[in-house]
Design a protein around this motif. Sequence first.
Motif, PDB file in Angstrom:
ATOM      1  N   VAL A 190       0.960  -1.251  -0.071  1.00  0.00           N
ATOM      2  CA  VAL A 190       0.060   0.086  -0.317  1.00  0.00           C
ATOM      3  C   VAL A 190       0.992   1.230  -0.332  1.00  0.00           C
ATOM      4  N   PRO A 191       0.711   2.038  -1.289  1.00  0.00           N
ATOM      5  CA  PRO A 191       1.307   2.993  -0.824  1.00  0.00           C
ATOM      6  C   PRO A 191       0.635   4.420  -0.249  1.00  0.00           C
ATOM      7  N   VAL A 192       1.544   5.162   0.294  1.00  0.00           N
ATOM      8  CA  VAL A 192       1.132   5.975   0.823  1.00  0.00           C
ATOM      9  C   VAL A 192       2.100   7.801   0.907  1.00  0.00           C
ATOM     10  N   GLY A 193       2.003   8.491   1.451  1.00  0.00           N
ATOM     11  CA  GLY A 193       2.651   9.622   0.835  1.00  0.00           C
ATOM     12  C   GLY A 193       2.439  10.651   2.449  1.00  0.00           C
ATOM     13  N   ILE A 194       3.279  10.761   3.072  1.00  0.00           N
ATOM     14  CA  ILE A 194       3.170  12.499   3.822  1.00  0.00           C
ATOM     15  C   ILE A 194       3.720  13.749   4.061  1.00  0.00           C
ATOM     16  N   SER A 195       3.823  14.473   4.661  1.00  0.00           N
ATOM     17  CA  SER A 195       3.737  15.874   4.324  1.00  0.00           C
ATOM     18  C   SER A 195       5.453  15.817   4.876  1.00  0.00           C
ATOM     19  N   TYR A 196       6.417  16.898   3.945  1.00  0.00           N
ATOM     20  CA  TYR A 196       8.375  16.475   4.177  1.00  0.00           C
ATOM     21  C   TYR A 196       8.084  17.478   5.519  1.00  0.00           C
ATOM     22  N   GLY A 197       6.557  17.588   6.567  1.00  0.00           N
ATOM     23  CA  GLY A 197       7.437  18.412   7.532  1.00  0.00           C
ATOM     24  C   GLY A 197       6.897  16.845   9.225  1.00  0.00           C
ATOM     25  N   ASP A 198       6.608  16.549   8.684  1.00  0.00           N
ATOM     26  CA  ASP A 198       6.125  15.570   9.185  1.00  0.00           C
ATOM     27  C   ASP A 198       7.267  14.296   8.787  1.00  0.00           C
ATOM     28  N   ASP A 199       7.834  12.854  10.045  1.00  0.00           N
ATOM     29  CA  ASP A 199       9.129  11.917  10.712  1.00  0.00           C
ATOM     30  C   ASP A 199       8.649  10.881   9.700  1.00  0.00           C
ATOM     31  N   ALA A 232       6.295  14.734  -5.238  1.00  0.00           N
ATOM     32  CA  ALA A 232       6.252  16.156  -5.452  1.00  0.00           C
ATOM     33  C   ALA A 232       5.935  16.974  -4.595  1.00  0.00           C
ATOM     34  N   SER A 233       4.628  16.083  -3.457  1.00  0.00           N
ATOM     35  CA  SER A 233       4.628  16.945  -2.293  1.00  0.00           C
ATOM     36  C   SER A 233       4.027  16.441  -1.104  1.00  0.00           C
ATOM     37  N   SER A 234       4.905  15.813  -1.114  1.00  0.00           N
ATOM     38  CA  SER A 234       5.025  14.551  -0.508  1.00  0.00           C
ATOM     39  C   SER A 234       6.106  13.038  -0.523  1.00  0.00           C
ATOM     40  N   VAL A 235       7.182  13.151   1.153  1.00  0.00           N
ATOM     41  CA  VAL A 235       7.989  11.492   1.211  1.00  0.00           C
ATOM     42  C   VAL A 235       6.423  10.147   0.528  1.00  0.00           C
ATOM     43  N   ASP A 236       7.341   9.715  -0.468  1.00  0.00           N
ATOM     44  CA  ASP A 236       6.869   8.572   0.070  1.00  0.00           C
ATOM     45  C   ASP A 236       6.825   7.160   0.608  1.00  0.00           C
ATOM     46  N   LEU A 237       5.578   6.618   0.888  1.00  0.00           N
ATOM     47  CA  LEU A 237       5.818   5.357   1.820  1.00  0.00           C
ATOM     48  C   LEU A 237       5.639   4.494   1.288  1.00  0.00           C
ATOM     49  N   LEU A 238       5.812   2.850   1.909  1.00  0.00           N
ATOM     50  CA  LEU A 238       5.090   1.729   1.446  1.00  0.00           C
ATOM     51  C   LEU A 238       5.186   0.737   2.515  1.00  0.00           C
ATOM     52  N   ALA A 269      -2.703  10.363  14.719  1.00  0.00           N
ATOM     53  CA  ALA A 269      -1.017  11.274  14.967  1.00  0.00           C
ATOM     54  C   ALA A 269      -0.778  12.502  14.550  1.00  0.00           C
ATOM     55  N   ASP A 270      -1.758  12.983  13.707  1.00  0.00           N
ATOM     56  CA  ASP A 270      -1.249  14.600  13.282  1.00  0.00           C
ATOM     57  C   ASP A 270      -0.020  14.087  12.074  1.00  0.00           C
ATOM     58  N   ILE A 271      -0.528  13.502  11.634  1.00  0.00           N
ATOM     59  CA  ILE A 271       0.462  13.208  10.229  1.00  0.00           C
ATOM     60  C   ILE A 271      -0.164  13.613   9.222  1.00  0.00           C
ATOM     61  N   LEU A 272       0.218  14.309   8.380  1.00  0.00           N
ATOM     62  CA  LEU A 272      -0.625  15.044   6.780  1.00  0.00           C
ATOM     63  C   LEU A 272      -0.019  14.431   5.712  1.00  0.00           C
ATOM     64  N   ILE A 273      -1.085  13.478   5.384  1.00  0.00           N
ATOM     65  CA  ILE A 273      -1.410  13.360   3.711  1.00  0.00           C
ATOM     66  C   ILE A 273      -1.500  13.965   3.180  1.00  0.00           C
ATOM     67  N   PRO A 274      -0.340  15.606   2.532  1.00  0.00           N
ATOM     68  CA  PRO A 274      -1.141  16.149   1.601  1.00  0.00           C
ATOM     69  C   PRO A 274      -1.534  15.877  -0.009  1.00  0.00           C
ATOM     70  N   PHE A 275      -2.041  16.839  -0.133  1.00  0.00           N
ATOM     71  CA  PHE A 275      -2.657  16.828  -2.182  1.00  0.00           C
ATOM     72  C   PHE A 275      -1.657  17.796  -2.461  1.00  0.00           C
ATOM     73  N   PRO A 276      -1.955  16.925  -3.740  1.00  0.00           N
ATOM     74  CA  PRO A 276      -0.666  17.786  -5.274  1.00  0.00           C
ATOM     75  C   PRO A 276       0.063  19.093  -4.172  1.00  0.00           C
ATOM     76  N   ILE A 277       0.468  19.365  -4.235  1.00  0.00           N
ATOM     77  CA  ILE A 277       0.976  21.244  -4.731  1.00  0.00           C
ATOM     78  C   ILE A 277       2.540  21.469  -5.408  1.00  0.00           C
ATOM     79  N   ARG A 278       2.157  22.648  -5.776  1.00  0.00           N
ATOM     80  CA  ARG A 278       3.166  22.603  -6.602  1.00  0.00           C
ATOM     81  C   ARG A 278       3.309  24.016  -7.054  1.00  0.00           C
ATOM     82  N   THR A 279       4.953  24.191  -6.103  1.00  0.00           N
ATOM     83  CA  THR A 279       5.086  25.968  -5.631  1.00  0.00           C
ATOM     84  C   THR A 279       6.449  26.218  -7.020  1.00  0.00           C
TER      85      THR A 279
END
Length: 325
Positions: A190-199, A232-238, A269-279
Amino acid sequence: MELIEIDKFWTLIHDKLEGWLESGVKHLPNFVVAILLAILFGIIAKFVGRGVRNVLRRTLESKQIADLLASIIKAMVLVAGLFIALDFLGLTGTVTSLLAGAGIVGLALGFAFQDMAENLIAGIAMGIRKPFQIGDVIEADKVFGTVQTINLRNTLVETFFGQIEVIPNKILFRNILTNYSSTGRRRIEVPVGISYGDDPEQAAEKLVEVINQCEFVINKEETAVFAEGFGASSVDLLVWFWIKYPGQTGFMQARHEAIVKIKKALEEADILIPFPIRTLDFGAKGGEKLNTMLSSKHNNDKGENSANDSESTPQSEQGSNNEPN
């Protein structure tokens, strides 16, 4: 004169018949033995065929393949007895002719029914090797489903969409075949992405704990979460875990429950699964940043507007000075 010729004719016939009779009496014991041999080999073939059929039915999954192999062995015993009987009668040339004729006929039939023969041989080989059994979940040549029937020339597979696929045995024998039921377990990813601000380490520990709480998860010491890369907007975990397959909980149901639990666990756990963000940042490698470019453009536009206002003011003043008193 005619009576003499008739006497010679009957004399020749009598001599010929007498020779045949003498030869028949001379070979009568061999003829009797040959018949007894044929009967004996017929009885042996019957018992051998029955015994081989019983053994193969316990060994092989397909009864059709077992019956075919038993019939082939029975026929081979009968043919061997026939050739021995003919050779005992001194008909060696006949035996050679029969063997040559059988070879030619077999070659002709092989070319004529090449596809059918290939499927038949592949079915027999798979019946002996047993790469899968009835009820196994297999995937081969873009067909994914449960094996329903194993025939001599084809295999029936019921897909998970409810259709029956008829697969020629040569395709299963030639191509890569995946048997999902052979080991009794299957891994789900199961792939899941968390924000760059989370551990990522904290998220991995939380996810392993939550997944191992599911009853359908087996080999819980092998449940793991790995960082797959930077998205692009997250750290990808598997997320990896094992289930019993086929089991009481199906693959789709297990993955569904895992995804639901993963989402709830990350929210708690207050860990964000971010939406796609482009900067957009043009400041890399000495370029200007986007806000600097926008600010410069704003100042330039403001300066142009001021210049246009100053140019229009003297003309209006000049026009007012030229008015008569």
